[in-house]
Design a protein around this motif. Structure first.
Motif, short mmCIF file in Angstrom:
data_model
loop_
_atom_site.label_atom_id
_atom_site.label_comp_id
_atom_site.label_asym_id
_atom_site.label_seq_id
_atom_site.Cartn_x
_atom_site.Cartn_y
_atom_site.Cartn_z
N GLY A 130 0.78 -1.21 0.00
CA GLY A 130 0.00 0.00 0.00
C GLY A 130 0.82 1.27 0.00
N THR A 131 0.11 2.38 0.04
CA THR A 131 0.70 3.69 0.20
C THR A 131 0.46 4.11 1.65
N TYR A 132 1.50 4.58 2.32
CA TYR A 132 1.42 4.94 3.72
C TYR A 132 1.52 6.45 3.86
N LEU A 133 0.55 7.05 4.56
CA LEU A 133 0.52 8.48 4.78
C LEU A 133 0.83 8.76 6.24
N PHE A 134 1.68 9.75 6.50
CA PHE A 134 2.12 10.07 7.85
C PHE A 134 1.65 11.47 8.22
N PHE A 135 0.87 11.56 9.30
CA PHE A 135 0.32 12.82 9.79
C PHE A 135 1.00 13.19 11.11
N ASP A 136 1.16 14.48 11.35
CA ASP A 136 1.70 14.91 12.63
C ASP A 136 0.58 14.95 13.68
N ASN A 137 0.90 15.40 14.88
CA ASN A 137 -0.09 15.44 15.97
C ASN A 137 -1.25 16.39 15.71
N ASN A 138 -1.06 17.31 14.79
CA ASN A 138 -2.13 18.26 14.44
C ASN A 138 -2.99 17.77 13.29
N GLY A 139 -2.74 16.55 12.80
CA GLY A 139 -3.53 16.00 11.70
C GLY A 139 -3.15 16.53 10.34
N ILE A 140 -1.90 16.98 10.21
CA ILE A 140 -1.41 17.53 8.95
C ILE A 140 -0.53 16.49 8.26
N LEU A 141 -0.78 16.26 6.97
CA LEU A 141 0.02 15.30 6.20
C LEU A 141 1.44 15.83 6.04
N ARG A 142 2.41 15.05 6.52
CA ARG A 142 3.81 15.45 6.44
C ARG A 142 4.58 14.74 5.35
N ARG A 143 4.21 13.47 5.08
CA ARG A 143 4.90 12.73 4.01
C ARG A 143 4.10 11.47 3.72
N TRP A 144 4.48 10.78 2.64
CA TRP A 144 3.91 9.47 2.32
C TRP A 144 4.93 8.65 1.59
N SER A 145 4.70 7.36 1.58
CA SER A 145 5.60 6.46 0.87
C SER A 145 4.81 5.32 0.26
N ASN A 146 5.38 4.72 -0.78
CA ASN A 146 4.73 3.56 -1.44
C ASN A 146 5.44 2.30 -1.04
#
Length: 112
Positions: A96-112
């Motif tokens: 899958g594709t993995y999305l990483f959010f910070d503590n404020n719910g903001i998308l910081r990065r993703w990876s495949n």
């Protein structure tokens, strides 16, 4: 046996229809928000994501993440969501594709 299979398939189709209507309604409400920056609006319409998006923006663009996948979890440093096409990896995991959010719910990065 055939009747049971038919009922299961028919139920799945009906449930997908309900989810699709809910998603479209949610997506339209996000897109029609007058406070939404135009660049984010265009990305959602194009089903794209970018760093800086909120969780709501990502859901409006890509839909709900896979809540039962191994890669979707909460942590003290932020959440990770997995978007996975069933069967993409070994036993449906890891492809899958993995999305990483910070503590404020903001998308910081993703990876495949």
């Amino acid at each position: 046996m055939k009747i049971t299979r038919f009922i299961v398939i028919a139920s799945a189709i009906l449930l997908c229809g309900c989810v699709s209507q809910q998603y479209l309604s949610y997506r339209n409400s996000v897109i029609s928000n007058p406070e939404l920056p135009e660049s984010i609006r265009q990305q959602i319409i194009s089903k794209q994501i970018s760093t800086g998006m909120t969780k709501e923006h990502v859901i409006a663009s890509w839909g709900e993440p896979c809540w039962i996948c191994y890669g979707t979890r909460k942590s003290s440093s932020g959440d990770m969501w997995e978007y996975n096409v069933f069967g993409a990896g070994s036993y449906g995991a890891g492809g899958g594709t993995y999305l990483f959010f910070d503590n404020n719910g903001i998308l910081r990065r993703w990876s495949n």
